[in-house]
Motif scaffolding. Sequence first.
Motif, PDB file in Angstrom:
ATOM      1  N   VAL A 424       0.851  -1.195   0.000  1.00 28.87           N
ATOM      2  CA  VAL A 424       0.000   0.000   0.000  1.00 28.87           C
ATOM      3  C   VAL A 424       0.892   1.253   0.000  1.00 28.87           C
ATOM      4  CG1 VAL A 424      -1.691   1.311   1.334  1.00 28.87           C
ATOM      5  CG2 VAL A 424      -1.851  -1.194   1.183  1.00 28.87           C
ATOM      6  N   VAL A 425       0.488   2.228  -0.805  1.00 26.51           N
ATOM      7  CA  VAL A 425       1.218   3.501  -0.816  1.00 26.51           C
ATOM      8  C   VAL A 425       0.800   4.290   0.425  1.00 26.51           C
ATOM      9  CG1 VAL A 425       1.583   5.659  -2.047  1.00 26.51           C
ATOM     10  CG2 VAL A 425       1.298   3.519  -3.335  1.00 26.51           C
ATOM     11  N   VAL A 426       1.724   4.513   1.317  1.00 30.65           N
ATOM     12  CA  VAL A 426       1.379   5.201   2.562  1.00 30.65           C
ATOM     13  C   VAL A 426       1.654   6.702   2.471  1.00 30.65           C
ATOM     14  CG1 VAL A 426       1.702   3.173   3.998  1.00 30.65           C
ATOM     15  CG2 VAL A 426       3.637   4.704   3.594  1.00 30.65           C
ATOM     16  N   ARG A 464       4.361  12.417   9.359  1.00 28.54           N
ATOM     17  CA  ARG A 464       4.651  11.685   8.113  1.00 28.54           C
ATOM     18  C   ARG A 464       5.866  10.776   8.302  1.00 28.54           C
ATOM     19  NH1 ARG A 464       5.106  15.757   3.259  1.00 28.54           N
ATOM     20  NH2 ARG A 464       4.966  13.854   2.005  1.00 28.54           N
ATOM     21  N   MET A 465       6.831  11.256   9.072  1.00 32.99           N
ATOM     22  CA  MET A 465       8.010  10.424   9.333  1.00 32.99           C
ATOM     23  C   MET A 465       7.604   9.134  10.028  1.00 32.99           C
ATOM     24  SD  MET A 465      11.080  10.960   8.440  1.00 32.99           S
ATOM     25  CE  MET A 465      12.056  12.214   7.654  1.00 32.99           C
ATOM     26  N   ASP A 466       6.741   9.239  11.014  1.00 27.32           N
ATOM     27  CA  ASP A 466       6.283   8.037  11.713  1.00 27.32           C
ATOM     28  C   ASP A 466       5.576   7.096  10.751  1.00 27.32           C
ATOM     29  OD1 ASP A 466       5.413   9.843  14.766  1.00 27.32           O
ATOM     30  OD2 ASP A 466       7.299   8.915  14.094  1.00 27.32           O
ATOM     31  N   LEU A 467       4.854   7.688   9.813  1.00 25.33           N
ATOM     32  CA  LEU A 467       4.078   6.880   8.882  1.00 25.33           C
ATOM     33  C   LEU A 467       4.970   6.059   7.957  1.00 25.33           C
ATOM     34  CD1 LEU A 467       1.038   6.592   8.357  1.00 25.33           C
ATOM     35  CD2 LEU A 467       1.246   8.306   6.568  1.00 25.33           C
ATOM     36  N   VAL A 468       6.101   6.616   7.578  1.00 25.11           N
ATOM     37  CA  VAL A 468       6.934   5.929   6.586  1.00 25.11           C
ATOM     38  C   VAL A 468       8.026   5.070   7.219  1.00 25.11           C
ATOM     39  CG1 VAL A 468       6.524   7.748   4.915  1.00 25.11           C
ATOM     40  CG2 VAL A 468       8.599   7.818   6.285  1.00 25.11           C
ATOM     41  N   GLN A 469       8.059   5.026   8.540  1.00 28.85           N
ATOM     42  CA  GLN A 469       9.100   4.256   9.211  1.00 28.85           C
ATOM     43  C   GLN A 469       9.082   2.788   8.790  1.00 28.85           C
ATOM     44  OE1 GLN A 469      11.742   4.509  11.341  1.00 28.85           O
ATOM     45  NE2 GLN A 469      11.634   6.696  10.925  1.00 28.85           N
ATOM     46  N   GLY A 470       7.882   2.279   8.565  1.00 32.33           N
ATOM     47  CA  GLY A 470       7.789   0.852   8.308  1.00 32.33           C
ATOM     48  C   GLY A 470       7.829   0.462   6.840  1.00 32.33           C
ATOM     49  N   VAL A 471       8.078   1.413   5.951  1.00 27.95           N
ATOM     50  CA  VAL A 471       8.027   1.060   4.528  1.00 27.95           C
ATOM     51  C   VAL A 471       9.221   0.193   4.169  1.00 27.95           C
ATOM     52  CG1 VAL A 471       6.774   3.143   3.977  1.00 27.95           C
ATOM     53  CG2 VAL A 471       9.247   3.090   3.666  1.00 27.95           C
TER      54      VAL A 471
END
Lengths: 509, 449
Positions: A424-426, A464-471
């Motif tokens: 999924v594109v986060v 946004r940083m927290d959101l992309v941590q797991g990519v």
Amino acid sequence: MLKNLIAFCFLLLFIFSACNKFGDLTDADVVTEDGEFAIPLASAQTDFSDIIANFDEKTFVTIDPDGLIRLQYKGDVATKTADEIMEDARNSIPINLIPVTDTVFALPFSSPEELEVDYAELKGTSLVFWINEPNFEYLEFKARLPQVLNNGEYFEFDTVFTEAPNNWFSQSFFVGDHVLVPENDSLYIEYEAYDIDGNRVKLDFFGIFIQDLDFSYVEGYLGVRDHDGDRDTIEIEFFESWTGGDVYFVDPKIRINLVNSFGIPTRSVIRTFDIYTADGQTIEMEADELNIDDNQGIDFLFPGLDEVGEATIQTFTFDTTNSNIREVLNNKPIALDYDVDAKTNPDELIDVRGFLTDSSFYKVQVEVEMPLYGRASNFIAADTFEVDFSDFDEIGEAEFKIISDNGTPLDVETQLYFIDPSGVVVDSLIKNNEIIIEAAPVDNEGIVTNRNEKITVVDFSAERMDLVQGVKQLVLQTKFSTVHGGTIPVRVFSEQDVEIKVGMKFKRE
Amino acid sequence: MTIKQTLFFFITTFFFQATQAQQEFGLYFLNDTWQSNKVNPAFMTDQKLTISLPGFSNSLYFTGPTYGDLVTERGGETVIDIDQAVLKMNPENTVREDLQIETLNVALQVSNWQFSLGHSLRTTAFLVYPKTLPQVIWQGNAQFIGETIDVSNKVLLQSFHELAFGAARKFGDKLTFGAKIKYLNGLASAYTNPDHNNISIRTDDEFYELGIETDYQLNSTGVVAINSLSDFDLDFKIGDSASESLITKNVGWGFDAGVSLELDKLTLSASVLDIGSITWKDSTRTYSTKGNFEYSGLDISGALTGEDVSFDNVVDTLDNLLEISETQSTYDISLPRKFYLGAAYQLTEKLRTGLVYFNEKFEEDTFSGISASVNWKPNSVLSIGATYSALFEQEEFANIGISGILKLGPVQVFAVTDNIVSLFQVDNSNIFHGRVGVNLLLNSKKNRE
């Protein structure tokens, strides 16, 4: 005394109280409100000579003296030799024992391809005579083949038999250094036999066997023959990563390169010439020479009788003046599928005499040329990268600074998508699809006149940083357009380069 | 090791327990204690036999933020406020620490001689750091974009056993000479080479390209272990060092000398202390980095030409940027050489006044000061004193010290500080000193007479 003691203890108390003050620091957190770090994130510099150097082995690149880059995609070289025609010549003469039934006898020729051999040079060939005669006590024998010559002298053999085991005589004669000069399309053998009394006799049996018949050279009318070329596909890497947009080449070409040492008329027969496109279409090339129903084709140049051993080199070009190539190659081609056969003596002109040697050949190679002179509009390419941001979990908000220094006539609009493990594109890096690399200005000829530098700042909040941590994946989608939105053709030269630098400022969480 | 652990190391090392300045003005005038012999080997006691039981002293001086500047309360929790501390820092800041844990000393007088033998565990430390160093580490380099900052620093830390043998002799009634020879056994150390301690950092303003120029060498025995910039250990606990390594191959020698001249009520004295050094050669590590290093981020040119690009090596690249090499070598660390010059005047039988000048040269730095004292001994049990000191290089001119000696039978207990105010105002002080001790005094001269 007591007062003394109390006073002293107070002193000790003051000293030790200072000691304990620092004991609370063991578990204390370090806090800072203003911490911000700046690091260079990435840099890249490339010019078109680097880009083209990394094309696969199927892409050839030439650079004009003025630096214009031409991409060439070449198919396999299809080579045909004269073996098949030579086979026809060999098959025109029987390979079994030929009975010579008369003192002057014409050796039988028959060629399904109606060969007319004017002259041939033998190689590795032997003649084997077989004679059966009951009266071998004395027999004077002469034989000659007037059309089989060596240095102008015809082949002859004479001997006197006084005996022969079981009345059979056999002898082999190497004639690989002889030539054949048929007379009225025939080869004659003549013999004379005399008995002991000098009377001419007709042999009970005389036969000739031509062993290992082969030619190093054949001249004459060598018949009509089809030569089947292998079907081949040229892969065009340029549009490999395409996902959208248009690219328009001003002057694309498809060339058929021919090298021919067959000394006889030969014509290419193009049975298939189709383009496969990136969006799944199949487009047929159209040109007069490609109309096989009208027996159209490309006539090979061929060496003349005085040019034996030489090869002609010829190139036939499909361009915008004689074909629909512009339409075809401006539809994102990813492959050219072709099948080019050949036909010797296609017009059956018996009066046109030619030649073949045992090393004659023709070679056909098809190539697609795309000079980087054209325009592009929203040409999209995408690449995927595997990433792991687990080492950067202390990063809070960030600011990316992207600096581009562009010497190419291409606008680059870039977007970076962050993809989580489930695909999924986060998030995406750049909002509103900004052009981060702006094209350098060009003149009326499409030639770059100056460089273009641009600075783009992208803010990335802590959320946004927290959101992309797991990519785990980044998808880089890049949209190319030539200057002015792809409305002006531009020329791409090898020394044109682009430099990108990305820095990041971030705060720690 | 995290940044928090690094900070804790510096704090606990240099703010260890009660702290003292490296000079000991008050002790110089506590002539009734055996411990005054530590600042002048010519000072002799009145006892035939003196046994000094365990005691300790600690001196700390630092410039820049105080404890109160560094530590604050937030939401009921004690936190270390780097921002506030940085505001109080000078462009260059110094920390100077001296800790002595004395286990046992024995002094015996024979005729005109006094012989002594004693052991102590000592730790000396000296740190000079620029304000920019903590700024870069905790507040980040973004504030220095476009600048080249110097983060060169000096580190000197050594912990060692000291076994001292002293002798003093009185010549006539007035003149006394004394000297000590000290066997030193090094336990742990960390020491930057003074000729190679330079580091500067530049953050380019274009896209924050980092340029680091180094000529830095850190020697360590048992304190520092560096694998990379992000993987290093700092481990210094005095107690552990002493218990694990009673005797090492890191040996040195120290020398003290002193003289005292009594002229009626006036006594003049002078001493020079801690002339010597330790040679560190066992279990040593030397970490060196020298050169100009630049980091421009990950080169993703390959991505533009269709090649694969990996982001896996970014951390490793940064970690190994400075190309730190590790070797084994031998190095020497000098002791801080001290010099005292004093004069004391017995005003009355119970009241004595004095003046002392102190000078210490440690590495390339000099500390000096002057102190005036008054000591009052109202009876045979109690003696109290006060000092007023000025420290010149530190620009501290209002240091009030007090001391006290309590003698109960043969047991003598004493305490002294050169800065009583700091004990009341720990949060706002930057000079700390304290010494406490217990002695057994046997067979005093007066009793013998």
